[in-house]
Design an enzyme around this catalytic site. Structure first.
Site, PDB file in Angstrom:
ATOM      1  N   SER A 185       0.895  -1.321   0.041  1.00 11.20           N
ATOM      2  CA  SER A 185       0.122   0.132   0.038  1.00 11.20           C
ATOM      3  C   SER A 185       0.921   1.261   0.007  1.00 11.20           C
ATOM      4  CB  SER A 185      -0.952  -0.020   1.168  1.00 11.20           C
ATOM      5  OG  SER A 185       0.036  -0.182   2.477  1.00 11.20           O
ATOM      6  N   HIS A 213      -5.057  -4.500  -1.797  1.00  9.22           N
ATOM      7  CA  HIS A 213      -4.854  -3.446  -3.085  1.00  9.22           C
ATOM      8  C   HIS A 213      -4.987  -3.973  -4.398  1.00  9.22           C
ATOM      9  CE1 HIS A 213      -4.353   0.099  -0.059  1.00  9.22           C
ATOM     10  NE2 HIS A 213      -3.797  -1.036   0.529  1.00  9.22           N
ATOM     11  N   LYS A 244     -11.707  -1.000  -1.037  1.00  9.41           N
ATOM     12  CA  LYS A 244     -10.931  -0.222  -1.820  1.00  9.41           C
ATOM     13  C   LYS A 244     -11.342  -0.288  -3.387  1.00  9.41           C
ATOM     14  CE  LYS A 244      -6.965  -1.169   1.256  1.00  9.41           C
ATOM     15  NZ  LYS A 244      -7.569   0.242   1.959  1.00  9.41           N
TER      16      LYS A 244
HETATM   17  N1  PMP Z   1      -4.890  -4.942   4.485  1.00  3.72           N
HETATM   18  C1  PMP Z   1      -4.120  -3.993   3.768  1.00  3.72           C
HETATM   19  C2  PMP Z   1      -3.014  -4.347   3.127  1.00  3.72           C
HETATM   20  C3  PMP Z   1      -4.567  -2.711   3.761  1.00  3.72           C
HETATM   21  O1  PMP Z   1      -3.590  -1.717   3.084  1.00  3.72           O
HETATM   22  C4  PMP Z   1      -5.558  -2.477   4.489  1.00  3.72           C
HETATM   23  C5  PMP Z   1      -6.351  -0.852   4.479  1.00  3.72           C
HETATM   24  N2  PMP Z   1      -5.247   0.066   4.251  1.00  3.72           N
HETATM   25  C6  PMP Z   1      -6.351  -3.253   5.040  1.00  3.72           C
HETATM   26  C7  PMP Z   1      -5.824  -4.870   5.195  1.00  3.72           C
HETATM   27  C8  PMP Z   1      -7.686  -3.207   6.077  1.00  3.72           C
HETATM   28  O2  PMP Z   1      -8.916  -2.823   5.132  1.00  3.72           O
HETATM   29  P1  PMP Z   1     -10.141  -2.142   5.751  1.00  3.72           P
HETATM   30  O3  PMP Z   1      -9.911  -0.620   5.131  1.00  3.72           O
HETATM   31  O4  PMP Z   1     -11.157  -2.652   4.852  1.00  3.72           O
HETATM   32  O5  PMP Z   1     -10.073  -2.298   7.041  1.00  3.72           O
END
Ligand code: PMP
Length: 404
Positions: A185, A213, A244
């Protein structure tokens, strides 16, 4: 002495950040005009710091489905999946995800954080070993910590380091869980999944890929990095989010192991929280159907991603190692990052500011994320705004840090 004393460093940091302009962590989007435009501080800005990769938050199909569910099933489920909070929408979404990803079962969670944190912490307890990439998301770290397993970090995307650590485990390697992400990310780079699968196979270990992502973004059918790398049958667990590409809220895990369903009765972040609202589930289902039916949205996303990545690279910014919808420009220090972020906002471009410890290797970065819904003119304006940053004397040299 107060229980709040330990938060004083945060107050000092916030004050320092405010001296450069807006608080990057207190931005309020006052109005949303579309998936890619909003009003911040009374001014229309291009939203280039969201995870709205496919731009589906305003897709009429998703809005219609959410409205219908809201009207027919109400505003909330008022209960956990284990009690009264499982509606037919939750079960249908689980079936659709399992079908999409080619597994027998899927478990839907209220957020992606809960999915990753819950699965990792429940699967892996005392006596188990987790090998996680050093740049892993907080949900992976928190899950590793919470379950009580031993966890070893290997250097980001460094297959040699992973193998060295696995070989040091002896027989325990065959019960170890390797955790990586599809697209990371912060830098937007992919895990070297084929090589990781090769190692995993050799040691008989298990592999979990967080495709938060990359689902909807990578692979011919949008199934993520495992599809793109041609290793779907070798991945033991895939976790992901609806927040996302799918433009909703929620998370999931799928697995090809039949015992996986038993986790449903053990994962505390699944059991002890209310389930997603009917509207949230309905829009996620509609978005998943769009991912399956409209590959051209993904094609558009990649066109935009390549344009911004190449544009910023040509300007001399130090970008991540490969083109992706997440385009990070790395800064040499926190002050430059904050100043540049404010300048971009004043030019009508909102991106994310990421400061240590959230950014890898103690770096500071601007995280621009691209959407299929960005128009060619918006893409031009994003690149032009970054160009002005360089012209204004903030030589691109300022944005270069040694990162490998
Ligand atoms: N895993 C990764 C790699 C993420 O980047 C994120 C959110 N930034 C999440 C899990 C968590 O997702 P959520 O926003 O649905 O809680």
């Amino acid at each position: 002495m107060s229980i709040f004393d330990k938060f004083q460093p945060i107050a000092a940091t916030l004050q320092r950040l405010l001296q450069s302009g807006e608080s990057p962590f207190g931005v309020v989007t006052e109005e949303l005009l579309s998936a890619t435009e909003g009003v911040i501080n009374g001014k229309i800005v291009i939203l280039a710091g969201t995870n709205n990769y496919l731009g589906l938050t305003f897709a009429p199909e998703c809005i219609e489905a959410a409205k219908k569910a809201l009207e027919s099933e109400g505003t909330g489920t008022t209960g956990s999946r284990m009690a009264n909070g499982t509606y037919s929408g939750h079960v249908n979404l689980e079936r659709e995800l399992a079908d999409f990803l080619g597994t027998d079962s899927a478990i839907v969670f209220t957020t992606g954080y809960q999915a990753t944190m819950g699965v990792v912490s429940t699967l892996m307890g005392q006596g188990d070993v987790i090998l996680l990439d050093a740049d892993s998301h907080a949900s992976i770290y928190d899950g590793s910590l919470r379950g009580g397993a031993e966890f070893l970090r290997f250097r980001h995307n460094n297959v040699g380091d992973l193998e060295r650590r696995l070989s040091g485990l002896g027989e325990r390697a065959s019960k170890a869980l390797i955790v990586v992400e599809g697209i990371y990310s912060m830098l937007g780079d992919r895990a070297p999944l084929r090589e990781i699968v090769e190692i995993k196979r050799r040691y008989g270990s298990y592999l979990l890929v967080d495709e938060a992502h990359s689902m909807g973004v990578l692979g011919e059918h949008g199934r993520g990095l495992a599809e793109e790398a041609g290793v779907e049958d070798e991945v033991d667990f895939i976790v992901g989010t609806f927040s996302k590409s799918l433009g909703s809220v929620g998370g999931f895990c799928v697995s090809r192991h039949p015992e996986f369903e038993l986790l449903r009765y053990s994962i505390r972040p699944y059991i002890f929280t209310a389930s997603s609202t009917p509207a949230t589930i309905a829009s996620a289902r509609a978005a998943l159907a769009m991912v399956r039916r409209h590959p051209e949205i993904r094609t558009k996303l990649w066109e935009n991603a390549h344009r911004v990545y190449d544009g910023l690279k040509d300007l001399g910014f130090k970008v991540g190692p490969e083109a992706s919808p997440v385009i990070a420009t790395l800064m040499d220090n926190r002050e430059h990052a904050v100043t540049a972020w404010n300048k971009l906002l004043s030019m009508g471009v909102y991106v994310n500011l990421v400061l240590p410890p959230a950014a890898p290797k103690s770096s500071s970065l601007l995280r621009c994320s691209v959407s299929a819904a960005h128009t060619p003119e918006q893409i031009d304006r994003i690149i032009e705004a970054y160009a002005v940053l360089v012209e204004k004397g903030d030589s691109a040299e300022n944005y270069k840090v040694a990162i490998t």
